[in-house]
Design a protein around this motif. Structure first.
Motif, mmCIF file in Angstrom:
data_model
loop_
_atom_site.group_PDB
_atom_site.id
_atom_site.type_symbol
_atom_site.label_atom_id
_atom_site.label_comp_id
_atom_site.label_asym_id
_atom_site.label_seq_id
_atom_site.Cartn_x
_atom_site.Cartn_y
_atom_site.Cartn_z
ATOM 1 N N TYR A 36 0.810 -1.223 0.000
ATOM 2 C CA TYR A 36 0.000 0.000 0.000
ATOM 3 C C TYR A 36 0.841 1.270 0.000
ATOM 4 O O TYR A 36 0.378 2.330 0.402
ATOM 5 C CB TYR A 36 -0.969 -0.017 1.194
ATOM 6 N N PHE A 75 -0.669 4.419 -1.728
ATOM 7 C CA PHE A 75 -1.857 5.039 -1.159
ATOM 8 C C PHE A 75 -1.454 6.197 -0.254
ATOM 9 O O PHE A 75 -0.380 6.190 0.346
ATOM 10 C CB PHE A 75 -2.674 4.017 -0.364
ATOM 11 N N CYS A 81 -6.783 10.566 5.619
ATOM 12 C CA CYS A 81 -7.077 9.318 4.899
ATOM 13 C C CYS A 81 -7.034 8.117 5.847
ATOM 14 O O CYS A 81 -7.872 7.225 5.753
ATOM 15 C CB CYS A 81 -6.117 9.126 3.736
ATOM 16 N N GLU A 110 -14.335 3.876 7.835
ATOM 17 C CA GLU A 110 -14.989 3.038 6.821
ATOM 18 C C GLU A 110 -14.977 1.573 7.248
ATOM 19 O O GLU A 110 -15.988 0.884 7.148
ATOM 20 C CB GLU A 110 -14.268 3.221 5.483
ATOM 21 N N HIS A 114 -10.695 -3.406 1.958
ATOM 22 C CA HIS A 114 -11.796 -2.814 1.195
ATOM 23 C C HIS A 114 -11.850 -1.301 1.449
ATOM 24 O O HIS A 114 -12.004 -0.509 0.515
ATOM 25 C CB HIS A 114 -13.116 -3.486 1.583
ATOM 26 N N TYR A 142 -9.001 0.678 -0.336
ATOM 27 C CA TYR A 142 -9.273 0.901 -1.749
ATOM 28 C C TYR A 142 -10.398 1.911 -1.956
ATOM 29 O O TYR A 142 -10.334 2.743 -2.847
ATOM 30 C CB TYR A 142 -9.577 -0.423 -2.462
ATOM 31 N N LYS A 143 -11.418 1.851 -1.129
ATOM 32 C CA LYS A 143 -12.531 2.792 -1.250
ATOM 33 C C LYS A 143 -12.061 4.225 -1.003
ATOM 34 O O LYS A 143 -12.366 5.128 -1.777
ATOM 35 C CB LYS A 143 -13.646 2.407 -0.277
ATOM 36 N N GLY A 195 -8.989 5.234 -1.178
ATOM 37 C CA GLY A 195 -8.017 5.529 -2.224
ATOM 38 C C GLY A 195 -8.635 5.920 -3.547
ATOM 39 O O GLY A 195 -8.005 6.589 -4.368
ATOM 40 N N GLN A 196 -9.897 5.563 -3.763
ATOM 41 C CA GLN A 196 -10.591 5.906 -5.002
ATOM 42 C C GLN A 196 -11.323 7.228 -4.916
ATOM 43 O O GLN A 196 -12.182 7.501 -5.739
ATOM 44 C CB GLN A 196 -11.550 4.789 -5.387
ATOM 45 N N GLY A 197 -11.030 8.012 -3.908
ATOM 46 C CA GLY A 197 -11.600 9.344 -3.884
ATOM 47 C C GLY A 197 -12.390 9.715 -2.672
ATOM 48 O O GLY A 197 -12.864 10.844 -2.581
#
Length: 88
Positions: free
Chosen positions: A21, A24, A30, A37, A75, A78-79, A81-83
């Motif tokens: 990672y 990221f 973050c 999350e 999960h 990645y979530k 990391g996608q914005g």
């Protein structure tokens, strides 16, 4: 205190600084978003004493539980990391 949160915080820090990672974002915001999350997908385990915390930690710290927690953290990484990272 929520023992699940304590475990998630430690695992997030461990995973985020691992080789997989590195690309990221590692900023505090973050990291907090990843923790939030993941915790939203996991059942809490609240306790009111150190003895109860130690017992809950023993129960939660099994290979099966750690695998399930890691799955939710990955999960979440990645979530976020996608914005869904900065400022959410």
């Amino acid at each position: 205190m929520n023992v699940t949160e304590e475990i998630v915080r430690g695992l997030v820090r461990f995973l985020l600084y691992g080789v997989e990672y590195q690309t990221f974002c590692h900023c505090e915001q973050c990291e907090m978003n990843i923790i939030a999350e993941a915790l939203n997908s996991l059942p809490p385990k609240y306790v009111a004493s150190d003895a109860a915390r130690q017992e809950a930690f023993k129960v939660l710290n099994t290979p099966q539980n750690i695998e399930a927690i890691n799955k939710e953290i990955i999960h979440a990484i990645y979530k976020v990391g996608q914005g869904l990272g900065h400022g959410e």
